[in-house]
Design a protein around this motif. Structure first.
Motif, short mmCIF file in Angstrom:
data_model
loop_
_atom_site.label_atom_id
_atom_site.label_comp_id
_atom_site.label_asym_id
_atom_site.label_seq_id
_atom_site.Cartn_x
_atom_site.Cartn_y
_atom_site.Cartn_z
N ILE A 56 0.84 -1.20 0.00
CA ILE A 56 0.00 0.00 0.00
C ILE A 56 0.87 1.25 0.00
N ALA A 57 1.91 1.20 0.88
CA ALA A 57 2.80 2.37 0.90
C ALA A 57 3.46 2.59 -0.48
N LYS A 58 3.88 1.47 -1.01
CA LYS A 58 4.49 1.60 -2.34
C LYS A 58 3.50 2.13 -3.36
N THR A 98 2.96 5.76 -2.72
CA THR A 98 4.07 6.58 -3.23
C THR A 98 4.09 6.56 -4.78
N GLU A 99 3.87 5.38 -5.29
CA GLU A 99 3.85 5.30 -6.76
C GLU A 99 2.73 6.12 -7.35
N LEU A 100 1.64 6.11 -6.64
CA LEU A 100 0.50 6.90 -7.12
C LEU A 100 0.84 8.37 -7.12
N HIS A 101 1.45 8.78 -5.99
CA HIS A 101 1.84 10.19 -5.93
C HIS A 101 2.85 10.51 -7.03
N HIS A 102 3.84 9.62 -7.11
CA HIS A 102 4.86 9.85 -8.17
C HIS A 102 4.23 9.83 -9.55
N GLU A 127 4.34 12.77 -11.94
CA GLU A 127 4.98 12.58 -13.25
C GLU A 127 3.99 12.83 -14.38
N LYS A 128 2.76 12.32 -14.14
CA LYS A 128 1.75 12.53 -15.17
C LYS A 128 1.51 14.01 -15.39
N LYS A 129 1.43 14.71 -14.24
CA LYS A 129 1.21 16.15 -14.36
C LYS A 129 2.38 16.84 -15.06
#
Length: 1850
Positions: free
Chosen positions: A992-994, A997-1001, A1005-1007
């Motif tokens: 979940i943490a990953k 973090t991946e979601l945030h990244h 990144e998408k933005k």
């Protein structure tokens, strides 16, 4: 026809005008007798009433038709009167720029005040030999007429040039003398003609000066006699001068100068040699500054001084005498600066140490005091005493000026004497032509003694002129047998009597001069008393008593008496002369020594002069002075005597008159002042000539000319066979008054105006005919036009009506279609409107309903959101309250449980002590469970929050949570389940943490990626747009650059091509110029050589006793021997005898060194060019050959290898066979020795063995040579490509020719076989083997023997033919046979080229095999022949020895064996053997006495050249350099001798040019150089020279060929020259195109074809003759082309030059005639296949001139077309043709002056030669392209007709 009848409406007349002298006007109505007024209209359109004189009622003179205006001869005008003459001269001078015009026997020359290009040597050559009437008027035509009449009539001639100052007399006289000098040349080496011309600069410098009227005015009269010998070449000259204007030395009027020599001295004062003269600027001296104009524009006095000194040197005046002359002239200048100071009214003195006088005395070498004394004093002598009297200042100045004039006059006479001495003829004079350059009639505001003498001389000349004109008229009438009627003409004898008779003006003047106190006033009173009111020609002015008026023939002249006596006495003080005579300067006394001699004007002629002249060498000039009796003769008396002597001379000669006219007083070029011109025309007698001509029958026509001109006035029945009777009948009908014409023997004579009347009738007849033709043609054209229009109208109507019907039907269809369209359109519009309204309604409904629904939706959405917000808020509040409560409860629980736990702990501790191990195992587990429980709770909370945030993991997370809850409960029970649950939870947490973090990244990144993508997209789009823009720009730039590159490449290519073409042309021009210079040098050398020969001949004729034992060699032989002694093989010892024989010809040898250097240089240049050309050709050939090899190598290479191996095998087998035969022969000779063989004859067999051994060794050597030759044959075989049948036939023909020779060798081999049989009878053991060998050889050459027999039969048949047909017949037979054979095989293998090619290769193999076998056998047979001769000789000697030892009985009993004697067949090597002593006989028979006609007709072309070369080959074969050199030298000298003897025979020159070229080609072809051996056959290559390199002799032969070519051109030029003008210009090839215009006194050559007149057919026949002769002689085709090009150039140049000098030939019709003639010449070129010879291009200037005569000449477009069309003509030629253009009929129009100016402006930038005429003497440089001969030398037979039996074929 009465004269008054010509004054009809529209007739043009001349009326007097105060400004223009005469003005043209036109009659507005017919004149009727009795009318007092003429109604006229001037040219400017003004109407005028012209009143007639009531007394005379003289009508104004009629104007000539326009067609006659501008005629060359004024006597050709129909109306001869003053206005017609004036207008004709003006039109020629202003419009046509023609300064010369004939007026009967007078040449009128108008000064153009501009340099004209009409006096060059080309113009002189054009007028030389021409009749005077055949060319346009020119001073050269008058000079040619005088020269021709002198030679024809054996009578002396005179050219009288007169005119006023500035009219151009001196220039005309100068050009006349230049013509004589150029045409006649000189008879000696002294260049007399150059000396005659050199006298002009000297006389101009000392006798000419600048006046207000002329910059180079002659201030003296002169008569120059040019002497000629019997061959009419100049031998000398003599000059007499008249009345030098001495007063100009001391006084010049405003804007005038002193004599040129003074200003030349001042301009050259800075020269070192002039320092002693102490000269300065001209403004420093009193005698040169009075006019105020010391400089003449455009004249450099310093340069003129150089010319004067050069002329003095040329005339033999040494430098010392020249410096003496300049010293005296400088002294005169310084004398003019001497000043006087007055003492009193009767005396004066010179200032002490006066510098000018000091310089004068130093220069003159006299004492200063003595000269200063006598300048201020004079001596008076009485009967008893002598007084010295001082004189006043005025008298002293006059005495000084008189002394200066006297010194200058004596110096002038001294110079004239020395010029006459330099020009004196060394040999006897046969005849002379005198040129009189004398002043014309003069009248000024103040007229004095000089004008009186000048006008007196003109009165005498006018009288002589009138008598001569009257005499010529009388002779013409008597010659034509016309009744002679006395013509009244002005006789000026009364005026002459008034001047020179007893008690005349001169007598009274001389008488008054003798009086002690005579004065001008007393002389005037005597004149009044003697002549006033007694002589009608003498008048007294009203307002003066010191003047008188004389009515001269030209005008009244008022003379002022003041100064007459002084000028007549010409006083100078004797004491001053005595001082000068005592000078130490030796030249000064010479000037005055003639005053001590008595010289009568009528003294005897000097030795060497013709008695007819009766003139002294000294000039008839006054010798003023008062010391002796000789000085008593006055100037007037001496002038009268010299004038009488001049008139006697002129009366004893045939005079020719040149009248010079000054067109204006301002020296403006080509400006015509009518008033001044009329004054001079009246003064010079031109109008008097016109009046005399007009008084009789001025217009004269031959019957043929009259018939040709007025044939249009005759009817067919009037034309008779007799032209004379026809003209009489026509004239009687046309002119009723028979007094208006007379019929002579050959001409018709007309009164003035009758020709104009005939021209009017002719023009009316032509006009009526033109109108009738126009009427008929216009009617026909209108009818044709009407029919076309009617037909067109019907067609148009038909088409229009059809169109209208189609349009109506189309309208109906369109109407119906429109209704249908309207129906559907309206329906569509209504439907569309309905649907539009429907759609709008639906749209409104939809919008309204949507608006309502959206509002309702928004309300529901707000309510729902409010509920959601309330729900969430309430839930949040409840959860917060719950969590607070829960925490409090948990806290309480914790506290409670802690307390309970503590209690329980205590219990447990106690219990644990008993079960310690179990506690150890479960302590950690409980804690862990508790911890896990807490963690699970926390994670559940976290799971819930994560489920909200991550919808994607919601289901999984819920299930996992539920599982974990169950697991937690189960873990409470087991540790394993807890561990597993814990591990899963940890892993999930990590994931979940990953994921978080991946979601945030990912989101970041998408933005960022989206931002970068947007930015990148924006940048990319911007970049793409920029790139697109840049790309478009780059594309345009690329296209522009490509276009520029393409254009630049194209321009560079074109420029390079242009440069290449220009450089090539320039190189060709340079080469041609170099060739031309070289060939001109050769021409000059040959001319000098001929001159040298002529001089030697003359010397031999002058030597009466010939030297014994010395035979003179021809000069050409000697010069050529010196020319040919440069060979390295010839030693000095061999050259010595030649030098001993010709000691007198060393000078020629010295000249030859220069010639050989030039020759060597030219040869180097030609070799360099040839090497470059050969290298270029070689490269091209190599490229083509490589290409051909690459294309044809694959199919042929295999066959070649097969062929090569086959040849090697065959060669090896033959060698083995020969070796075996030789070994067997040796073995048989050594083993089988019969007793009779070993007896006395045994040595012969040993010798035979030795010889056979040597033969075997030689065969080994030959084997190697054969291998080399066969390899060369194979390499040559590669170059042979089977192209077509004729090539194969040629190759086979050459091979068969060789086979034929080898067949003869095979026949010789049969003889050898018989000899071998004879040997076999003596050598029994060898017989069988030898017979076997012979049988095998017979089998191999059986076919060759059959061919040989057939060839022998053919030769036997050919021998019966004439010699010239033998070779042709044999060749024709072989060509026919081989062609048939090839055609057969070609047809056989036509479908299969490969088989045909293999057949050809096999054929070549077979032929080459046979050739090699024959060559091998040929060599073997030749060697064996030589050996057998030796054997036979030795055997014969041995047999003789045996016979001596045998008894007679033995001889009788021994049987005699019959012997067969074989016939020997010669193998000719193409050489001719002769003995050294027969060399002269060879040259004599083959060159000197050979008739070209017989050789050309009966023998092969170039036979002498072949014979000579074959003799050279034999000398080369013998390695005899002396024989080679001698033969070549004798050949060249013989050719030169023949050409010198028969050099004017075209056939001879052509024959030897052809043979010389053929000899040169043979030397090249057989030189052994590879460049010349390309086209040789192998047999011809064998005939190459082996010992000597004759390259230098080839150059000498080339030079000889050039000389022969130039001689050939001169010969054909002399033959064509008389034909060209008559055939190309004068003869009417198209009859009736050009009419004959009226001509004047000087008739032109008739253009009607009479007997003896050359026509175009004559020229073409002559060209055919030239061409056929050159072809018969076998001349090279390229050389024939060059000769034809030269002929056509001569035709074009001579024709164009005559066209440019003949005004009557420049017309439209003549242009048509010329173009037709040129087309005939081009047709001749096409017939002879010579269009590529360049001959047509040489006619281009003539073609363009003919086109120029025919094109339209009006507008600017016409001018542009002319400028672009006439690119081969120079600007001067175009303008000249336009100026000369003359209409033949009235319907043609003249060329306007403005149009000519336009042409000149357009051609201003054209850079071409200013030369007017083409150089008709130009010879194109000739080249001799190498032309090898295919004739085999060994086949040449020597005819017995040549008489060369002493030479034999080898």
């Amino acid at each position: 026809m009465a004269a008054s009848e010509l004054y009809t409406k529209y007739a043009r007349v001349w009326i007097p005008d105060p400004e223009e002298v005469w003005k043209s006007a036109e009659l507005l109505k017919d004149y009727k007798p009795g009318d007092k007024v003429l109604q006229l209209r001037l040219e400017e359109g003004k109407d005028l009433e012209y009143s007639l004189d009531p007394k005379t009622k003289e009508l104004p003179p009629l104007r000539n038709p326009d067609i006659l205006v501008g005629e060359n001869d004024l006597t050709a005008l129909s109306y001869l009167h003053e206005p017609a003459v004036l207008h004709n001269l003006k039109v020629r001078f202003i419009d046509s720029k023609l300064i010369y015009t004939y007026c009967g026997i007078v040449l009128v020359a108008i000064n153009p005040y501009e340099q004209l290009p009409i006096y060059g040597e080309d113009i002189i050559n054009a007028y030389s030999g021409q009749n005077m009437g055949d060319m346009d008027p020119h001073i050269f035509a008058v000079a040619e007429e005088a020269y021709k009449q002198m030679a024809r009539d054996e009578r002396n001639q005179s050219i009288i040039v007169s005119g006023e100052s500035g009219a151009g007399k001196t220039v005309s006289a100068k050009y006349a003398m230049r013509y004589f000098a150029t045409v006649s040349g000189s008879a000696s080496e002294a260049n007399v003609e150059e000396k005659v011309l050199a006298s002009n600069p000297i006389m101009e410098s000392i006798g000419n000066a600048k006046t207000t009227r002329n910059d180079n005015s002659s201030r003296f009269g002169k008569y120059i006699e040019i002497g000629f010998d019997k061959r009419y070449r100049i031998i000398g000259a003599n000059m007499r001068t008249y009345l030098l204007e001495k007063s100009r030395v001391v006084f010049q009027a405003e804007e005038e100068r002193n004599y040129h020599i003074f200003y030349q001295l001042c301009a050259s004062a800075a020269l070192p040699e002039f320092k002693t003269l102490r000269l300065g600027n001209a403004n420093y001296f009193h005698y040169t500054k009075q006019g105020g104009s010391p400089v003449i524009d455009g004249v450099d006095d310093a340069k003129e001084m150089v010319n004067t000194r050069q002329a003095c040197t040329l005339l033999g005046i040494s430098d010392s005498y020249q410096m003496g002359i300049f010293r005296i002239l400088a002294g005169i200048l310084h004398l003019g600066n001497v000043e006087f100071a007055s003492r009193d009214s009767d005396s004066c003195t010179v200032p002490p140490k006066h510098e000018p006088l000091t310089i004068f005395c130093d220069l003159m070498g006299v004492e200063y005091e003595e000269m200063a004394h006598w300048l201020c004093h004079r001596k008076l002598a009485t009967a008893t005493e002598t007084y010295i009297k001082p004189i006043s200042k005025l008298h002293a100045i006059n005495a000084r000026d008189a002394l200066a004039k006297h010194i200058y006059a004596n110096l002038f006479n001294w110079i004239v004497d020395h010029v006459n001495k330099a020009l004196h003829a060394a040999v006897k004079q046969h005849s002379f032509i005198g040129v009189l350059d004398i002043y014309g009639f003069e009248t000024f505001e103040i007229n004095s003694f000089e004008q009186f003498c000048i006008n007196y001389a003109n009165e005498k000349l006018q009288q002589q002129f009138n008598m001569h004109v009257f005499k010529l008229e009388q002779e013409e009438y008597m010659k034509e047998q016309i009744p002679w009627t006395l013509i009244d003409f002005y006789d000026n004898q009364p005026c002459i009597n008034l001047i020179e008779a007893k008690m005349g003006v001169l007598d009274l003047l001389d008488e008054e001069c003798k009086m002690p106190k005579g004065s001008d006033d007393s002389w005037a009173q005597k004149l009044y008393n003697t002549h006033l009111n007694k002589c009608a020609l003498f008048e007294k002015p009203r307002m003066s008593n010191k003047a008188f008026i004389i009515k001269h023939f030209a005008d009244k002249v008022e003379y002022q008496c003041e100064g007459f006596l002084e000028k007549n006495k010409d006083t100078v003080y004797e004491e001053q002369i005595r001082v000068l005579k005592s000078s130490k300067f030796k030249l000064l006394p010479e000037l005055f020594q003639d005053e001590e001699k008595v010289l009568s004007p009528t003294s005897a002629a000097p030795s060497g002069r013709v008695p007819l002249t009766r003139m002294p060498v000294k000039p008839a000039k006054a010798r003023p002075g008062q010391a002796s009796k000789e000085h008593k003769k006055t100037v007037g008396h001496q002038f009268r005597n010299s004038l009488h002597l001049l008139m006697e001379t002129l009366n004893a000669t045939t005079p020719h008159y040149v009248r010079c006219i000054k067109p204006n007083d301002f020296k403006f070029p080509f400006t015509f002042d009518e008033k001044r011109a009329v004054q001079q025309l009246r003064a010079c007698g031109v109008l008097e000539t016109i009046r005399i001509s007009a008084a009789g029958f001025p217009s004269r026509w031959t019957y043929q000319e009259f018939f040709s001109r007025y044939r249009v006035l005759m009817k067919q029945r009037d034309v008779l066979g007799d032209r004379k009777q026809t003209c009489k009948n026509v004239l009687e009908k046309l002119i009723q008054d028979k007094d208006k014409y007379q019929f002579g023997k050959t001409k018709i004579f007309f009164r003035a105006g009758q020709v104009a009347y005939l021209e009017k009738i002719r023009a009316d007849k032509l006009r009526a005919a033109c109108i009738r033709i126009q009427k008929t043609i216009r009617g026909w054209l209108m009818r044709k036009k009407y029919m076309r229009m009617r037909k067109a109208a019907i067609t148009i109507q038909r088409h229009v009506r059809g169109y209208q019907a189609r349009c109506y039907a189309k309208f109906l269809r369109r109407t119906r279609a429109a209704i249908t369209i309207q129906k559907f359109q309206r329906m569509y519009v209504v439907r569309k409107r309905y649907w539009c309204m429907r759609d709008a309604t639906i749209a409104l409904q939809a919008l309204l309903r949507g608006y309502m629904v959206r509002n309702k939706y928004q309300m529901m959405l707000r309510e729902h959101k409010s509920v959601v917000i309330q729900k969430h808020v309430r839930g949040w509040l409840a959860r917060r309250r719950y969590r607070r409560t829960l925490r409090a409860i948990v806290y309480l629980q914790c506290c409670y449980r802690r307390m309970m736990a503590k209690r329980e702990l205590k219990k447990l501790k106690i219990e644990a002590r008993s079960v310690e191990r179990y506690k150890k195992l479960h302590i950690g587990l409980e804690n862990k469970i508790m911890q896990l429980q807490r963690k699970i709770d926390e994670q559940n909370k976290e799971y819930k929050s994560l489920l909200e945030k991550m919808t994607a993991l919601e289901v999984t997370y819920t299930t996992e949570t539920e599982k974990l809850r169950g697991d937690v409960e189960r873990l409470r029970l087991s540790e394993e389940e807890a561990r597993s649950a814990t591990s899963r939870v940890l892993s999930l947490q990590e994931e979940i943490a990953k994921l978080r973090t991946e979601l945030h990244h990912t989101q970041a990144e998408k933005k960022s990626i989206e931002e970068r993508a947007d930015k990148y997209k924006h940048e990319t789009e911007q970049l793409v747009s920029e790139l697109k823009e840049q790309n478009s720009l780059l594309k345009t730039e690329k296209e522009e650059l490509n276009r520029r590159i393409h254009d630049q490449a194209k321009e560079i290519t074109e420029s390079m091509e242009r440069k290449l073409v220009e450089e090539t042309k320039q190189l060709e021009l340079d080469l041609n110029d170099e060739r031309l210079r070289y060939q001109n040098l050769l021409n000059e050398f040959s001319r000098l050589e001929e001159r040298y020969d002529d001089l030697k001949d003359e010397m031999n004729l002058m030597v009466s006793i010939p030297k014994p034992g010395h035979k003179r060699t021809d000069s050409t032989h000697s010069s050529n021997e010196s020319e040919y002694t440069f060979s390295s093989e010839i030693t000095e010892a061999e050259d010595l005898p030649l030098r001993m024989e010709e000691p007198s010809e060393k000078k020629a040898a010295l000249d030859m060194s220069l010639f050989l250097k030039l020759q060597k240089r030219v040869s180097e240049l030609e070799q360099e060019k040839q090497s470059l050309q050969d290298e270029l050709d070689r490269k091209e050939e190599q490229a083509l050959r490589a290409k051909a090899k690459e294309e044809e190598r694959p199919p042929i290479r295999g066959a070649e290898l097969e062929y090569e191996s086959l040849k090697r095998q065959e060669l090896e087998s033959e060698n083995k066979k020969l070796k075996n035969e030789l070994n067997e022969l040796q073995k048989a000779l050594t083993e089988t020795r019969a007793p009779e063989v070993t007896a006395p004859g045994a040595p012969a067999y040993r010798v035979l063995l030795d010889q056979l051994t040597s033969v075997s060794e030689e065969l080994e050597v030959r084997k190697e040579e054969v291998l080399i030759l066969r390899s060369q044959l194979v390499s040559q075989k590669e170059a042979i490509q089977p192209k077509h049948t004729m090539t194969d036939a040629t190759i086979l023909l050459e091979d068969v020719q060789k086979m034929k020779d080898k067949g003869e060798i095979a026949q010789a081999y049969i003889g050898l076989k018989e000899t071998n049989r004879l040997l076999e009878s003596q050598l029994q053991s060898q017989r069988k083997s030898h017979e076997n060998e012979l049988e095998s050889l017979r089998g191999e050459i059986q076919s060759l023997k059959e061919e040989n027999n057939r060839q022998q039969q053919l030769l036997a048949q050919n021998l019966q033919l004439p010699p010239e047909a033998r070779i042709e017949a044999s060749l024709q037979h072989e060509i026919t046979r081989l062609t048939n054979e090839n055609l057969f095989y070609e047809e056989l293998y036509a479908d299969d080229p490969k088989k045909y090619q293999l057949y050809r290769i096999s054929l070549y193999k077979r032929m080459i095999d046979l050739m090699e076998q024959l060559e091998k056998q040929d060599k073997t047979v030749r060697k064996l022949k030589k050996q057998l001769k030796v054997f036979a000789k030795k055997i014969g000697e041995l047999e003789v020895g045996q016979m001596e030892n045998i008894s007679p009985g033995q001889i009788i009993d021994e049987p005699i064996r019959p012997v067969n004697i074989p016939r020997k067949e010669k193998d000719f090597q193409g050489m001719l053997e002769y003995k050294k002593e027969d060399e002269q006989k060879l040259v004599k028979n083959l060159i000197l006495e050979l008739k070209p006609r017989g050789v050309a007709v009966n023998l092969i072309p170039g036979l002498p050249a072949y014979i000579l070369f074959m003799c050279v080959r034999h000398a080369d074969y013998l390695n005899d350099d002396q024989k080679v050199r001698s033969l070549l030298t004798s050949t060249i000298n013989g050719i030169k001798k023949v050409l010198k003897k028969r050099g004017d025979d075209f056939e001879t020159v052509s024959f030897w040019l052809s043979n010389t070229c053929r000899f040169l080609h043979c030397l090249k072809q057989y030189s052994g150089e590879e460049g010349f051996m390309k086209h040789n056959t192998p047999r011809q290559n064998e005939h190459c020279l082996t010992n000597f390199d004759l390259a230098e002799y080839r150059q000498v032969l080339s030079d000889l060929a050039i000389q022969i070519y130039q001689q050939l051109v001169r010969v054909l030029e002399n033959i064509l020259q008389p034909m060209i003008v008559s055939g190309m210009l004068e003869h009417e090839t198209i009859q009736g195109v050009s009419g004959v215009k009226p001509t004047g006194l000087r008739k032109r050559t008739s253009s009607i074809a009479d007997e003896g007149t050359y026509t175009l057919d004559s020229i073409i026949r002559q060209l055919n003759s030239f061409h056929s002769v050159m072809c018969q002689h076998g001349m090279d085709p390229e050389l024939i082309k060059q000769v034809v090009k030269q002929m056509f150039y001569i035709i074009g140049a001579v024709t164009l030059n005559n066209l440019l000098l003949r005004k009557d030939m420049c017309s439209w019709s003549k242009g048509m005639q010329i173009r037709y003639n040129v087309s005939q010449l081009e047709e001749w070129l096409r017939d002879k296949n010579l269009m590529n010879s360049g001959a047509k291009e040489t006619l281009e200037p003539l073609i363009q001139a003919a086109q120029l005569l025919q094109v339209k000449k009006k507008t600017d477009e016409d001018a542009e077309a002319i400028c672009s069309m006439c690119n081969a003509l120079t600007t001067a030629q175009i303008v000249k043709v336009l100026n000369l253009y003359t209409p033949v009929n009235e319907f043609e129009e003249r060329v306007l002056v403005s149009f000519i100016r336009t042409i000149q402006v357009r051609l201003r930038d054209r850079k071409d030669s200013p030369q007017l005429l083409m150089d008709a003497k130009h010879i194109f440089p000739v080249t001799f392209p190498f032309n090898p001969s295919s004739l085999a030398l060994e086949t040449i037979q020597i005819p017995a007709s040549l008489g060369l039996g002493f030479i034999s074929r080898v």
